[in-house]
Design an enzyme around this catalytic site. Structure first.
Site, PDB file in Angstrom:
ATOM      1  N   LYS A   1       0.848  -1.335  -0.298  1.00 53.62           N
ATOM      2  CA  LYS A   1      -0.047   0.064   0.218  1.00 53.62           C
ATOM      3  C   LYS A   1       0.656   1.603  -0.235  1.00 53.62           C
ATOM      4  O   LYS A   1       0.601   2.434   0.061  1.00 53.62           O
ATOM      5  CB  LYS A   1      -1.175   0.403   1.157  1.00 53.62           C
ATOM      6  CG  LYS A   1      -1.922  -1.159   0.559  1.00 53.62           C
ATOM      7  CD  LYS A   1      -3.312  -1.758   2.081  1.00 53.62           C
ATOM      8  CE  LYS A   1      -4.318  -1.877   1.695  1.00 53.62           C
ATOM      9  NZ  LYS A   1      -3.546  -3.604   1.797  1.00 53.62           N
TER      10      LYS A   1
HETATM   11  C1  LIG Z   1      -4.432  -5.169   1.775  1.00 55.74           C
HETATM   12  C2  LIG Z   1      -3.442  -5.668   1.206  1.00 55.74           C
HETATM   13  C3  LIG Z   1      -4.004  -6.615   0.166  1.00 55.74           C
HETATM   14  C4  LIG Z   1      -5.227  -6.610  -0.513  1.00 55.74           C
HETATM   15  O1  LIG Z   1      -5.119  -6.312  -1.608  1.00 55.74           O
HETATM   16  P1  LIG Z   1      -6.318  -5.173  -1.763  1.00 55.74           P
HETATM   17  O2  LIG Z   1      -6.139  -4.675  -2.656  1.00 55.74           O
HETATM   18  O3  LIG Z   1      -7.519  -4.766  -0.597  1.00 55.74           O
HETATM   19  O4  LIG Z   1      -7.057  -6.544  -3.401  1.00 55.74           O
HETATM   20  C5  LIG Z   1      -3.360  -8.162   0.308  1.00 55.74           C
HETATM   21  N1  LIG Z   1      -2.017  -8.589   1.268  1.00 55.74           N
HETATM   22  C6  LIG Z   1      -2.088  -7.068   1.428  1.00 55.74           C
HETATM   23  C7  LIG Z   1      -0.434  -7.079   2.755  1.00 55.74           C
HETATM   24  C8  LIG Z   1      -2.306  -6.015   1.730  1.00 55.74           C
HETATM   25  O5  LIG Z   1      -2.236  -4.814   2.534  1.00 55.74           O
END
Ligand SMILES: *Cc1c(COP(=O)(O)O)cnc(C)c1O
Length: 500
Positions: free
Chosen positions: A114
């Site tokens: 993110k």
């Molecule tokens: C947020 C997250 C996901 C999921 O991603 P999306 O974009 O919500 O599908 C998967 N793995 C990790 C480590 C995350 O932080």
């Protein structure tokens, strides 16, 4: 200039800056680009392969028509140019054998993918707000399953004209995730644990956005709301970049030929990451399959296999908490595209989801989805098995989310016989979920009597070649600055208390 429209046809078309500043469509619905820009194969081949920032600029610019090249360039330099990413390539590829690669998206400050979006987004948002010049203080309201919260706090802390407010599920995140959030400094940061799960947090936040009376009251007090969740287009657009980056990196390594199709495996929760991959494909990136990997909360696997999206089911707390989601918000954007922008259908389906907890799409849509997306899931034991297997065979540590992706990939490869070069998005550093990772490799007994930080150091010894993530160092010595806990019905009250 790319205009942004609502998936529910309930809002006028707006500029990129307005879509980013507004976050979610006020009456419900999500902003999507009216047209998706395209690159031909020559242009893709000519993309810079060694430097993330210029590549990002070329991919993002056509989506953000109301930003000048200078504004974009400095936003990108501020996001990726300093030392917030601990790897010079930002998102390096780790090669396994047999045409398999992990795209390490976790070298940013909070150790999850993110950061790729949330290091950039605050710069885009502040510039968007300046363009709209409403003069109001922006409240970024975030519901998090663990990783978005910290990434948003880091991205937005001490940004002038902005307050950042985060709600996470009480006992629904890992200890490291919780401490990352509750120890955040900055004088504009607010964090509360909610007695409920992620869907409760996300629903409350969406309701606040959709409540126009509340919005007017806030405006009267000089505030306006925006979102740092992947419902905000400003979160998605930076994620398109690393799909191109992975492809071009493979081209430069001569691991693929120009124009050759590749697969991506995406550990999925809210469907934001994989949707960015779909946009990359629509822009012209040669993708054979996007493999949507779920954990035990496999609402998406069932959806792609049956056409029925049904959230009426038990909610499981798993070792991959960032994927513990039953309402994947960004599916709405994807379905809007699959229907050829049929907003009436979206309104029906989302109405059904709200009223009955389920909706069903027809055969044509299913077939269309199947052309690019394939899906699968891993249960808890399979996830542990995937971590163990990868460590045993390659001494490479996978976090629990990435391990779900690896297991689903192995299933896919076995069933389909597809030998296409494949990139698995590694979404978090294994150190972020150290307890689960160490337990998977050495057995649960290894964890007994040890706190999360003793475990972290044990994993570090095991990890050897993989240095402990700098964002996780010294976490237990930091003072806890946020201790609020609220009921899921009291989220709005908590927000008002903070703003008062
Ligand atoms: C947020 C997250 C996901 C999921 O991603 P999306 O974009 O919500 O599908 C998967 N793995 C990790 C480590 C995350 O932080």
């Amino acid at each position: 200039m790319t205009a942004y429209i609502s998936t529910r046809n309930n809002y006028p078309a707006v500029s990129a800056a307005a879509a980013i500043k507004t976050g979610m469509v006020p009456l419900g619905g999500l902003f999507v680009p009216e047209k998706i820009p395209r690159l031909d194969s020559e242009q893709i081949f000519a993309l810079p392969g060694h430097d993330y920032i210029p590549l990002a600029q070329q991919i993002i610019a056509p989506f953000l028509g109301d930003f000048t090249a200078d504004e974009l360039g400095s936003s990108l330099a501020e996001a990726y140019g300093g030392n917030s990413f601990s790897h010079p390539l930002i998102a390096p590829l780790h090669s396994i054998d047999g045409g398999l690669y992990f795209l390490e998206l976790w070298h940013g400050p909070t150790a999850a993918f993110k950061d790729l979006a949330l290091q950039l987004m605050p710069h885009l948002l502040v510039r968007s707000a300046a363009k709209m010049s409403t003069g109001k203080e922006i409240i970024i309201l975030v519901a998090t399953s663990g990783d978005t919260g910290k990434a948003a706090l880091e991205g937005f802390k001490n940004v002038p004209g902005v307050r950042i407010v985060v709600f996470y599920p009480y006992r629904g995140v890992s200890r490291v995730q919780e401490l990352q959030m509750t120890t955040t400094d900055g004088d504009n940061t607010y964090v509360a644990a909610v007695r409920g799960n992620f869907d409760d947090c996300q629903n409350a936040v969406k309701e606040i956005f959709a409540d126009q009376g509340f919005g007017r009251a806030l405006a009267g007090d000089g505030f306006e709301l925006s979102s740092a969740n992947s419902i905000n287009w400003g979160r998605l657009v930076p994620q398109i970049v690393y799909y191109f980056w992975a492809y071009v990196s493979l081209l430069h390594k001569k691991a693929i030929m120009p124009g050759e199709k590749i697969n991506f495996v995406v550990p999925t929760g809210n469907f934001g990451n994989i949707l960015a991959g779909w946009y990359a494909g629509k822009m012209g990136l040669p993708i054979r399959k996007l493999i949507c990997a779920s954990n035990k909360n496999k609402v998406l696997t069932d959806f792609f296999q049956t056409g029925i999206y049904n959230r009426n089911r038990e909610f499981w707390q798993t070792q991959s908490p960032s994927m513990d989601i039953l309402i994947s918000s960004n599916l709405e954007r994807f379905l809007f595209e699959m229907t050829g922008h049929d907003a009436a259908k979206i309104v029906d389906w989302m109405g059904d989801l709200q009223a009955k907890g389920l909706f069903q799409v027809g055969q044509t849509i299913r077939e269309l989805m199947e052309e690019t997306i394939t899906s699968g899931f891993a249960d808890e034991e399979e996830t542990r098995g995937a971590i163990r297997e990868m460590f045993g065979s390659h001494r490479y540590l996978l976090d629990t989310h990435t391990a779900v992706g690896y297991k689903v990939y192995q299933d896919y490869r076995r069933k389909s016989g597809d030998e296409t070069v494949t990139v698995i998005n590694a979404t978090a550093s294994p150190y972020k979920f150290a307890g689960s990772v160490l337990g998977a490799i050495c057995g649960r007994e290894q964890l007994q009597g040890k706190d999360e930080f003793a475990v972290l150091h044990e994993l570090e010894k095991l990890g050897g070649a993989m240095p402990l993530h700098p964002g996780l160092k010294g976490l237990q010595q930091k003072p806890v600055r946020h201790q609020a806990v609220c009921d899921k019905t009291a989220i709005r009250r908590q927000l008002m208390q903070w703003l008062a």
